[in-house]
Design an enzyme around this catalytic site. Structure first.
Site, PDB file in Angstrom:
ATOM      1  N   GLU A 187      67.447  50.593 106.055  1.00 51.88           N
ATOM      2  CA  GLU A 187      66.047  50.991 105.775  1.00 51.88           C
ATOM      3  C   GLU A 187      65.251  51.247 107.060  1.00 51.88           C
ATOM      4  O   GLU A 187      64.153  50.697 107.245  1.00 51.88           O
ATOM      5  CB  GLU A 187      65.346  49.925 104.917  1.00 51.88           C
ATOM      6  CG  GLU A 187      65.892  49.880 103.510  1.00 51.88           C
ATOM      7  CD  GLU A 187      65.079  49.024 102.528  1.00 51.88           C
ATOM      8  OE1 GLU A 187      64.152  48.312 102.960  1.00 51.88           O
ATOM      9  OE2 GLU A 187      65.391  49.069 101.329  1.00 51.88           O
ATOM     10  N   GLU A 202      71.358  49.694  97.327  1.00 47.05           N
ATOM     11  CA  GLU A 202      70.466  48.631  96.828  1.00 47.05           C
ATOM     12  C   GLU A 202      69.787  49.166  95.573  1.00 47.05           C
ATOM     13  O   GLU A 202      69.053  50.163  95.640  1.00 47.05           O
ATOM     14  CB  GLU A 202      69.402  48.232  97.856  1.00 47.05           C
ATOM     15  CG  GLU A 202      69.940  47.375  98.976  1.00 47.05           C
ATOM     16  CD  GLU A 202      68.849  46.862  99.910  1.00 47.05           C
ATOM     17  OE1 GLU A 202      67.738  46.547  99.435  1.00 47.05           O
ATOM     18  OE2 GLU A 202      69.130  46.793 101.120  1.00 47.05           O
TER      19      GLU A 202
HETATM   20  O1  AHR Z   1      67.244  43.213  98.893  1.00 41.34           O
HETATM   21  C1  AHR Z   1      66.069  42.753  99.477  1.00 41.34           C
HETATM   22  C2  AHR Z   1      65.529  43.677 100.548  1.00 41.34           C
HETATM   23  O2  AHR Z   1      65.110  44.872  99.970  1.00 41.34           O
HETATM   24  C3  AHR Z   1      66.523  44.127 101.594  1.00 41.34           C
HETATM   25  O3  AHR Z   1      66.644  43.222 102.623  1.00 41.34           O
HETATM   26  C4  AHR Z   1      65.915  45.403 102.085  1.00 41.34           C
HETATM   27  O4  AHR Z   1      66.889  46.298 102.551  1.00 41.34           O
HETATM   28  C5  AHR Z   1      65.146  45.927 100.906  1.00 41.34           C
HETATM   29  O5  AHR Z   1      63.852  46.282 101.247  1.00 41.34           O
END
Ligand code: AHR
Length: 509
Positions: free
Chosen positions: A175, A294
């Protein structure tokens, strides 16, 4: 809507792509109690000699997880992997700025790989491109994958890991578009750093599969421009661009929550369009796929309202969301979306695996149990085999939502395993009031009968499992109807996820 059946057309010719087993990935981050108290709890009655919780391992295998991304997440952008290897009593305790936590480093790469082998999953490792760069990524690669005879590969061997890990998939940071990220960069800055890191890693092993960071979500102001710029720099060096997306109910708007996968569909289509735009600009014949590494339901607003602890503590409970039946329907429909895009989304990781934003909950010193969202994941991972089939619904009703406008009430996908003569249909009903009646047209599957119908539903869409009542919500096997002249009639309850398994009747038996 109940009186007009929806006709669902399924045909083996409507092929999208093979089911990628990597669709059923998950994510382990040093965040909250995912690692400490989740995967690893040396004092737990089920712990093995390394300190890994065997009860959690059993549930991970039952969930059918295939790939696990590690060690972050935001955590990785400040992480020194070297702190987490070697004799435990010599590992440094450090501050983790991402989650305002104390990191003991008792669990690191070698413990993760021991866990991965026990869980039977493929590892996907993220390198720190926030506070570090290509040099440290190369060091980690040498430690993890080189057979021996060099300083870092021999260091691994001296830690009792003779055989190299052979990790194939690597994420180039996490990210990096997010202002919250340690070492946050502009798209140009990150694109250059990712390209140089990828080029260097591939000088050691050209067969690695590399993931460049895409956007943290479709609402990011830089979305799409970020992907375009990063890919202009990295196109020849990477195989995937990442996508992240979390769903949550906002202001009691359950209809929009239940329609979340419509936004996910659109997000994927937009990323694919951006990748292909860069392909055209660079005159490349290569195709970049998506690593959706994610995704989940995450009550992030609650998390942001509470914030991280002000004290520096080790493994504080963070974002241990209690999931409802409605959340499970959203997870089921997210998997339908991912399967429907199997031609371009070939890796996906639900975030996260245990305790933090997770399908599995592990009580300190106590039992581990399954949240509602565990079930659609486990059943889809177990039964989605062969080829993904597009499903066409005619006369399908829609409903208006505040966030996504008019959306179909039903979402359906199928997988077809012609070797096993098995057709599996996954469906969600997003409506909140009446059952949906379905007329399934199976004339292209002569001789198939319904072998199993499993439904996840509760009259209360907010029903959830708790430590006191961990089996309050479970999928139910229901008596299915007979296929009659190639048609199957059935009713889906409101706010439900359903799986139908059809097999060919052996006429010679
Ligand atoms: O999964 C929780 C967080 O969400 C992770 O660390 C990040 O990559 C995202 O913003």
């Amino acid at each position: 809507m109940a009186d007009r059946p929806v006709t669902v057309h399924i045909d083996p010719a409507f092929r999208i792509a093979p089911v990628s087993r990597r669709t059923f990935g998950s994510f382990v981050e040093h965040m909250g109690r995912c690692v400490y108290g989740g995967l690893y709890e040396p004092d737990h009655p089920s712990a093995d000699a390394v300190g890994l919780r065997r009860d959690v391992l059993d549930l991970v295998r039952e969930q059918g997880v295939t790939v696990v991304r590690y060690p972050g997440g935001n955590f990785v952008s400040g992480y020194h992997w070297e702190d987490g290897v070697g004799p435990r009593d010599q590992r440094p305790t450090r501050l983790d700025p991402a989650w305002h936590s104390v990191e003991t480093n008792a669990f690191g790469l070698d413990e993760f790989m021991t866990w991965a082998q026990a869980a039977g999953i493929e590892p996907m490792l993220a390198v720190n491109l926030g506070t570090r760069g290509p040099r440290e990524a190369l060091d980690l690669l040498e430690y993890a994958n080189h057979p021996g005879g060099t300083r870092l590969s021999d260091l691994r061997r001296s830690h009792g890991r003779e055989t190299p890990y052979g990790i194939r998939m690597w994420c180039l940071g996490n990210e990096m578009d997010g202002p919250w990220q340690l070492g946050h960069q502009t798209a140009h800055e990150y694109g250059r750093r990712a390209a140089e890191t990828a080029r260097a890693m591939r000088m050691i092993d050209p067969t690695l599969e590399l993931v460049a960071c895409g956007s943290s979500g479709p609402d990011m102001p830089t979305f799409a421009a970020w992907e375009a710029t990063v890919l202009e720099h990295t196109y020849d060096q990477v195989d995937f661009v990442s996508a992240h997306l979390y769903h949550e109910e906002r202001d009691g708007d359950l209809a929009s929550l239940l329609a979340s996968s419509v936004g996910m569909d659109q997000f994927i289509d937009d990323i694919v369009a951006t990748c292909d735009h860069v392909r055209a600009r660079t005159r490349s014949s290569k195709r970049i796929n998506i690593s959706f590494d994610e995704w989940n339901v995450w009550y992030m607003r609650d998390f942001l309202a509470t914030g991280v602890p002000t004290e520096w503590v080790q493994a504080p409970p963070l974002s241990e969301d209690d999931y409802t039946v409605a959340d499970a329907v959203v997870v089921g429909s997210s998997l339908i979306t991912l399967l429907r895009h199997s031609d371009r989304v070939t890796v996906a990781c639900q975030a996260q695996l245990v305790n933090t934003i997770a399908a599995i909950r592990a009580e300190p010193g106590g039992p581990a149990w399954r949240q509602t969202i565990f079930y659609p994941f486990a059943l889809t991972a177990r039964y989605a085999r062969g080829t993904v089939l597009r499903v066409e619904c005619t006369s399908a009703p829609t409903t208006d939502t505040a966030r996504y406008g008019d959306v179909p009430l039903l979402d359906v996908v199928a997988t077809y395993d012609d070797d096993a003569d098995e057709l599996v249909v996954f469906a969600v009903h997003r409506g909140q009031r009446e059952p949906a009646t379905i007329d399934m047209d199976l004339r292209a599957f002569p001789g198939y009968r319904l072998a199993e119908q499993v439904v996840l539903h509760d009259p209360d869409p907010y029903a959830r499992n708790t430590s006191a009542e961990p089996d309050r919500v479970r999928p139910q096997t229901v008596a299915g109807a007979a296929v009659d002249q190639g048609r199957l009639a059935l009713a889906l309850p409101p706010v439900s996820w359903t799986m139908l398994r059809l097999t060919r009747v052996d006429v010679t038996a």
